[in-house]
Design a protein around this motif. Structure first.
Motif, PDB file in Angstrom:
ATOM      1  N   HIS A 447      -6.174   2.803  -6.875  1.00 39.75           N
ATOM      2  CA  HIS A 447      -6.187   1.925  -6.015  1.00 39.75           C
ATOM      3  C   HIS A 447      -5.790   2.208  -4.772  1.00 39.75           C
ATOM      4  O   HIS A 447      -4.654   2.317  -4.381  1.00 39.75           O
ATOM      5  CB  HIS A 447      -5.507   0.445  -6.495  1.00 39.75           C
ATOM      6  CG  HIS A 447      -6.025   0.089  -7.939  1.00 39.75           C
ATOM      7  ND1 HIS A 447      -7.270  -0.440  -8.197  1.00 39.75           N
ATOM      8  CD2 HIS A 447      -5.573   0.530  -9.121  1.00 39.75           C
ATOM      9  CE1 HIS A 447      -7.515  -0.775  -9.521  1.00 39.75           C
ATOM     10  NE2 HIS A 447      -6.405  -0.245 -10.102  1.00 39.75           N
ATOM     11  N   PRO A 448      -6.818   1.968  -3.746  1.00 37.83           N
ATOM     12  CA  PRO A 448      -6.294   1.966  -2.307  1.00 37.83           C
ATOM     13  C   PRO A 448      -5.786   0.589  -1.632  1.00 37.83           C
ATOM     14  O   PRO A 448      -6.428  -0.337  -1.404  1.00 37.83           O
ATOM     15  CB  PRO A 448      -7.517   2.239  -1.425  1.00 37.83           C
ATOM     16  CG  PRO A 448      -8.687   1.710  -2.281  1.00 37.83           C
ATOM     17  CD  PRO A 448      -8.176   1.702  -3.738  1.00 37.83           C
ATOM     18  N   CYS A 512      -6.251  -4.571  -2.976  1.00 35.84           N
ATOM     19  CA  CYS A 512      -7.037  -3.071  -3.229  1.00 35.84           C
ATOM     20  C   CYS A 512      -8.317  -3.262  -1.953  1.00 35.84           C
ATOM     21  O   CYS A 512      -9.016  -4.275  -1.914  1.00 35.84           O
ATOM     22  CB  CYS A 512      -7.396  -3.253  -4.604  1.00 35.84           C
ATOM     23  SG  CYS A 512      -8.418  -1.687  -4.762  1.00 35.84           S
ATOM     24  N   ASN A 514     -10.703  -1.141  -2.476  1.00 34.34           N
ATOM     25  CA  ASN A 514     -11.793  -0.925  -3.128  1.00 34.34           C
ATOM     26  C   ASN A 514     -12.529  -2.389  -3.013  1.00 34.34           C
ATOM     27  O   ASN A 514     -12.081  -3.322  -3.638  1.00 34.34           O
ATOM     28  CB  ASN A 514     -11.548  -0.563  -4.556  1.00 34.34           C
ATOM     29  CG  ASN A 514     -12.912  -0.342  -5.360  1.00 34.34           C
ATOM     30  OD1 ASN A 514     -13.684  -1.116  -5.385  1.00 34.34           O
ATOM     31  ND2 ASN A 514     -12.780   0.640  -6.283  1.00 34.34           N
ATOM     32  N   HIS A 517     -13.208  -4.209  -6.085  1.00 32.56           N
ATOM     33  CA  HIS A 517     -12.056  -4.729  -6.699  1.00 32.56           C
ATOM     34  C   HIS A 517     -11.209  -6.075  -5.889  1.00 32.56           C
ATOM     35  O   HIS A 517     -10.878  -7.009  -6.785  1.00 32.56           O
ATOM     36  CB  HIS A 517     -10.671  -3.728  -6.719  1.00 32.56           C
ATOM     37  CG  HIS A 517     -11.162  -2.586  -7.644  1.00 32.56           C
ATOM     38  ND1 HIS A 517     -10.169  -1.491  -7.877  1.00 32.56           N
ATOM     39  CD2 HIS A 517     -12.202  -2.184  -8.586  1.00 32.56           C
ATOM     40  CE1 HIS A 517     -10.782  -0.613  -8.742  1.00 32.56           C
ATOM     41  NE2 HIS A 517     -11.972  -1.140  -9.267  1.00 32.56           N
ATOM     42  N   MET A 522      -8.590  -8.787  -6.647  1.00 25.97           N
ATOM     43  CA  MET A 522      -7.367  -7.868  -6.942  1.00 25.97           C
ATOM     44  C   MET A 522      -6.633  -7.967  -5.415  1.00 25.97           C
ATOM     45  O   MET A 522      -6.730  -6.953  -4.478  1.00 25.97           O
ATOM     46  CB  MET A 522      -7.641  -6.300  -7.110  1.00 25.97           C
ATOM     47  CG  MET A 522      -6.521  -5.446  -7.488  1.00 25.97           C
ATOM     48  SD  MET A 522      -6.957  -3.786  -7.764  1.00 25.97           S
ATOM     49  CE  MET A 522      -5.338  -3.037  -8.287  1.00 25.97           C
TER      50      MET A 522
HETATM   51 CU    CU Z   1      -8.536  -1.285  -6.679  1.00 30.64          CU
END
Ligand code: CU
Length: 533
Positions: A447-448, A512, A514, A517, A522
């Motif tokens: 996860h970024p 996150c 992404n 996500h 997230m």
């Molecule tokens: Cu993520």
């Protein structure tokens, strides 16, 4: 367009055909409701003022039919015209060029068919100016941003922050670069003007009519994030740059929804990294490749002085292990797709697949006296890891549970802050993002993670030896040395960062990057408690 800007883009312009970018019908300024002039403080006297609009448009990306996109367009209300630099032939927003210390007002108008709000990624701004989704503005209405640029010189960017729709809004074209300059950086004489090359990396999938295709159907299709079949640089496919035998600066942004790049030069030339999310490093670093995660920026120098005229080389993304990025592969412990296959749209170019990004042709001889300085900038010693009590880290888990991605064991609630998400103004803290715990069905992905409002330093990374092989396939390219706002946390990894919660109290986000996500929740708030000085 100034001639200098055109030269910068001459190479890219050759690859794409003539540019057509039709703007949607623009509504007069008077017709929009000044909903959020709440943000405007009467005592604020801006040095520069911009008008920025998000609206449907159409762009010539592929040959033939125009692609329907959403774009940011801007104009300078106060200040020199050079503050805004349009990227010819691109659906991307104009590059906004600001100076440290400037007071900036941006009047933003939403002409999209849905609500939106703009986030200035990487900038340290008051909570009302940060683009939190609780300030989302309806169609046809305006939001006034006012802030002082307190960040050091660096490559930042702006994009929407609609809760649940950031992924599709960015995908449709809403993103732009925000470049901050200051006197310290200018004194180094780094390559600039036509020797500064901006590369915004994104991936897109087109249908037979040249229209963008995004994830649809079951939420399970978003579990790994969106990956497109085609790689675009500044909104163009397979660009070729015609350059000279001299040094160039490349400002890179990974503006993709969920793709990770492992960047390298095709002729084996090392990557010379000079900066990261929050500006210049202390010293240039030489790397075999540069890992660039969604939301992250990289700053590098390529010296073509010793490349003969006629040389062609590519900027490529090298092969790496895709397992940490694909639910149904690493997440399930089943390589190659396993029984579940990829939980997401099918793509011909999965994370970890190698591909070419752009081609450079060395076309002419030019000489340059530029020598890359051994020291680029200085960092406050109190930020070094030995000055910090790492055992007092605030631990925030990164995991999968209840069929969704969780941060700190929770999903996003618009105004909710957990006890361990409250910090004191002016405190300096170690946060540990922990992706090493047990997750439901063993599902774990990379996860970024992005922290709003503050730049941080990365103190250390610790990875579970059982998962080190995938980690090793990207590790040498982690750009961890400088100021950061986005950091990759791999499966089985714990990453500690050092953050100083200065200047602005209030409610900010960490999430996150992404984007699928993030849209699934997230994301969490953190609150900085205290009184601004
Ligand atoms: Cu993520």
């Amino acid at each position: 367009m100034r001639r200098r800007d055109f030269l910068t883009w001459a190479g890219l312009g050759l690859a794409g055909a003539t540019v057509t970018c039709r703007r949607g019908p623009s509504r007069s300024r008077n017709a929009t409701t000044e909903l959020s002039d709440l943000g405007a403080q009467s005592s604020f006297i801006p040095d520069v003022e911009l008008a920025l609009t998000a609206a449907p448009s159409a762009a010539q990306i592929l040959a033939g039919t125009l692609t329907q996109v959403w774009t940011y367009s801007g104009s300078v209300v106060k200040g020199p015209p050079s503050i805004l630099q349009n990227l010819p032939g691109s659906y991307l927003g104009p590059i906004i060029r600001l100076q440290t210390g400037q007071k900036v007002r941006i009047r933003f108008t939403n002409q999209l068919p849905e609500p939106t709000i703009v986030h200035w990624h990487g900038l340290h701004v008051p909570e009302r100016m940060d683009g939190h989704p609780r300030f989302m503005i309806p169609q046809g209405q305006r939001y006034v941003y006012e802030f002082e640029v307190v960040n050091r010189a660096g490559t930042y960017w702006y994009h929407p922050h609609h809760h649940t729709r950031t992924g599709p809004q960015v995908y449709n074209g809403l993103a732009g670069l925000l470049v901050v300059s200051d006197g310290t950086e200018a004194a180094l004489g780094l390559p600039s003007g036509s020797e500064e090359i901006v590369c915004i990396l994104q991936d897109r999938t087109f249908d037979r009519d040249n229209q963008l295709v995004y994830i649809s159907g079951s939420p399970m299709n978003s579990m790994s994030g969106f990956l497109g079949d085609r790689i675009l640089v500044n909104g163009q496919t397979e660009p070729t740059l015609s350059l000279a035998t001299r040094p160039y600066r490349f400002r890179l942004l990974n503006g993709s929804n969920s793709r990770v790049y492992k960047l390298a030069w095709s002729d084996g030339t090392s990557i010379t990294v000079i900066g990261s999310d929050g500006g210049l490093l202390e010293q240039p670093l030489t790397r075999p490749y540069l890992t660039l995660i969604p939301g992250e920026r990289g700053d590098m120098v390529l010296d073509l002085s010793h490349h003969p005229v006629g040389t062609r080389l590519q900027l490529r993304s090298l092969e790496f292990s895709g397992a940490p990025f694909e639910m149904g592969m690493g997440g399930m412990g089943m390589r190659g797709g396993g029984m579940m296959g990829r939980m997401g749209q099918q793509t011909s170019t999965p994370n970890g697949a190698p591909f070419s990004i752009l081609t450079i042709e060395v076309q002419r001889r030019e000489s340059s006296n530029f020598k890359l300085p051994a020291t680029l900038s200085t960092f406050d010693a109190s930020w070094q890891s030995e000055q910090v009590d790492q055992s007092a880290a605030r631990r925030l888990t990164v995991q999968f549970g209840a069929m969704q991605w969780l941060l700190n064991g929770r999903t996003f609630e618009m105004n909710e802050v957990a006890t361990n998400e409250t910090v004191s103004l002016d405190s300096k803290e170690v946060w540990e993002f922990d992706n090493s715990g047990a997750s439901m069905m063993g599902m774990r992905l990379a996860h970024p993670l992005h922290l709003h409002g503050r730049q941080f330093r990365i103190l250390n990374r610790r990875v579970d030896p059982a998962l080190a092989a995938d980690w090793e396939s990207l590790r040498e390219g982690f750009n961890d040395a400088g100021w950061k706002d986005t950091v990759l946390v791999m499966p089985g990894e714990r990453v500690q960062i050092l953050v100083h919660f200065t200047r602005y109290p209030g409610l900010f986000l960490y999430h996150c990057h992404n984007l699928e996500h993030e849209d699934m929740g997230m994301m969490r708030n953190y609150r900085v408690v205290g009184r601004a000085g």
